[in-house]
Scaffold this motif. Sequence first.
Motif, mmCIF file in Angstrom:
data_model
loop_
_atom_site.group_PDB
_atom_site.id
_atom_site.type_symbol
_atom_site.label_atom_id
_atom_site.label_comp_id
_atom_site.label_asym_id
_atom_site.label_seq_id
_atom_site.Cartn_x
_atom_site.Cartn_y
_atom_site.Cartn_z
ATOM 1 N N THR A 20 6.946 2.439 -3.383
ATOM 2 C CA THR A 20 5.642 2.718 -2.796
ATOM 3 C C THR A 20 5.803 3.215 -1.367
ATOM 4 N N SER A 21 4.687 3.438 -0.718
ATOM 5 C CA SER A 21 4.671 3.832 0.686
ATOM 6 C C SER A 21 3.431 3.190 1.308
ATOM 7 N N GLU A 22 3.343 3.236 2.610
ATOM 8 C CA GLU A 22 2.170 2.660 3.255
ATOM 9 C C GLU A 22 0.894 3.345 2.773
ATOM 10 N N ALA A 23 0.979 4.639 2.497
ATOM 11 C CA ALA A 23 -0.195 5.401 2.071
ATOM 12 C C ALA A 23 -0.687 4.991 0.681
ATOM 13 N N THR A 24 0.225 4.597 -0.220
ATOM 14 C CA THR A 24 -0.169 4.279 -1.601
ATOM 15 C C THR A 24 0.006 2.806 -1.944
ATOM 16 N N LEU A 25 0.355 1.990 -0.958
ATOM 17 C CA LEU A 25 0.673 0.580 -1.197
ATOM 18 C C LEU A 25 -0.435 -0.158 -1.937
ATOM 19 N N LEU A 47 1.837 -16.627 -7.883
ATOM 20 C CA LEU A 47 2.389 -15.273 -7.931
ATOM 21 C C LEU A 47 2.958 -14.858 -6.580
ATOM 22 N N TYR A 48 3.884 -13.909 -6.609
ATOM 23 C CA TYR A 48 4.524 -13.390 -5.400
ATOM 24 C C TYR A 48 4.525 -11.873 -5.404
ATOM 25 N N PHE A 49 4.374 -11.292 -4.215
ATOM 26 C CA PHE A 49 4.711 -9.898 -3.951
ATOM 27 C C PHE A 49 5.826 -9.945 -2.921
ATOM 28 N N ILE A 50 6.994 -9.440 -3.272
ATOM 29 C CA ILE A 50 8.137 -9.401 -2.349
ATOM 30 C C ILE A 50 8.360 -7.946 -1.962
ATOM 31 N N ALA A 51 8.535 -7.700 -0.658
ATOM 32 C CA ALA A 51 8.693 -6.327 -0.166
ATOM 33 C C ALA A 51 10.023 -6.163 0.535
ATOM 34 N N TRP A 52 10.631 -4.983 0.351
ATOM 35 C CA TRP A 52 11.848 -4.640 1.080
ATOM 36 C C TRP A 52 11.992 -3.137 1.163
ATOM 37 N N MET A 53 12.867 -2.715 2.061
ATOM 38 C CA MET A 53 13.184 -1.300 2.229
ATOM 39 C C MET A 53 14.600 -1.065 1.710
ATOM 40 N N THR A 54 14.785 0.011 0.956
ATOM 41 C CA THR A 54 16.122 0.368 0.500
ATOM 42 C C THR A 54 16.879 1.040 1.647
ATOM 43 N N LYS A 55 18.163 1.267 1.443
ATOM 44 C CA LYS A 55 18.959 1.976 2.459
ATOM 45 C C LYS A 55 18.428 3.385 2.701
ATOM 46 N N GLU A 56 17.739 3.935 1.697
ATOM 47 C CA GLU A 56 17.157 5.285 1.812
ATOM 48 C C GLU A 56 15.743 5.233 2.396
ATOM 49 N N ASN A 57 15.342 4.066 2.933
ATOM 50 C CA ASN A 57 14.011 3.858 3.519
ATOM 51 C C ASN A 57 12.869 4.035 2.521
ATOM 52 N N VAL A 58 13.090 3.604 1.295
ATOM 53 C CA VAL A 58 12.039 3.571 0.285
ATOM 54 C C VAL A 58 11.516 2.136 0.229
ATOM 55 N N MET A 59 10.194 1.986 0.309
ATOM 56 C CA MET A 59 9.577 0.669 0.245
ATOM 57 C C MET A 59 9.443 0.250 -1.217
ATOM 58 N N ILE A 60 9.900 -0.977 -1.513
ATOM 59 C CA ILE A 60 9.789 -1.535 -2.859
ATOM 60 C C ILE A 60 8.904 -2.777 -2.788
ATOM 61 N N TYR A 61 7.977 -2.889 -3.724
ATOM 62 C CA TYR A 61 7.185 -4.104 -3.878
ATOM 63 C C TYR A 61 7.494 -4.663 -5.259
ATOM 64 N N PRO A 93 -7.097 -15.153 5.661
ATOM 65 C CA PRO A 93 -8.456 -15.690 5.572
ATOM 66 C C PRO A 93 -9.150 -15.189 4.304
ATOM 67 N N GLY A 94 -9.942 -16.035 3.667
ATOM 68 C CA GLY A 94 -10.646 -15.670 2.439
ATOM 69 C C GLY A 94 -11.418 -14.372 2.599
ATOM 70 N N GLY A 95 -11.210 -13.431 1.675
ATOM 71 C CA GLY A 95 -11.932 -12.166 1.698
ATOM 72 C C GLY A 95 -11.348 -11.103 2.616
ATOM 73 N N ALA A 96 -10.350 -11.470 3.442
ATOM 74 C CA ALA A 96 -9.753 -10.491 4.362
ATOM 75 C C ALA A 96 -8.799 -9.573 3.596
ATOM 76 N N PRO A 97 -8.720 -8.296 3.981
ATOM 77 C CA PRO A 97 -7.770 -7.386 3.330
ATOM 78 C C PRO A 97 -6.336 -7.771 3.708
ATOM 79 N N ILE A 98 -5.473 -7.821 2.726
ATOM 80 C CA ILE A 98 -4.109 -8.311 2.955
ATOM 81 C C ILE A 98 -3.315 -7.382 3.861
ATOM 82 N N LEU A 99 -3.392 -6.072 3.647
ATOM 83 C CA LEU A 99 -2.615 -5.140 4.474
ATOM 84 C C LEU A 99 -3.012 -5.255 5.951
ATOM 85 N N ALA A 100 -4.300 -5.322 6.229
ATOM 86 C CA ALA A 100 -4.751 -5.484 7.614
ATOM 87 C C ALA A 100 -4.287 -6.817 8.185
ATOM 88 N N THR A 101 -4.237 -7.854 7.349
ATOM 89 C CA THR A 101 -3.791 -9.162 7.816
ATOM 90 C C THR A 101 -2.299 -9.143 8.143
#
Length: 151
Positions: A20-25, A47-61, A93-101
Amino acid sequence: MDMRFENKTAFYVSGYSVETSEATLEQDCAMLREKYEDKLRSISNHLYFIAWMTKENVMIYHFGVETPNQAPATEGATCIEVPATRFAVATVPGGAPILATWYEFFELFEKEVPALGGTTIDLEFPFHFESFDENGVCELCIPVNGEPNNG
């Protein structure tokens, strides 16, 4: 937003990943949830969402559930080991958008934690993650080095 520090032992998360990317996350995470959430919830409601960057700077969720070992929990799943470390943890916080948080959490960490001394974000640790408990409460976890000095 309140922040605390917590030591976590190593654990495994079995599930499904997307590049993914920040634009399509947000839409990529929504797609993972739509496609796999029911299957994963048949194993656990935590449930979990785990995020990391590859050596090629690709974001993985990676969307999954905790498992006792590296065996895939469901057909087609892959398993990620999250090594033991210390985390800064904040509750969304309840109802808050996760990316903004996430942005708020990093800003809070940068403003407040240096004043405590001794704690920095562990830039060598491979993962950041979101943990959704059985009630849907989301916690954000950032790996850290050191102990805060409250004295």
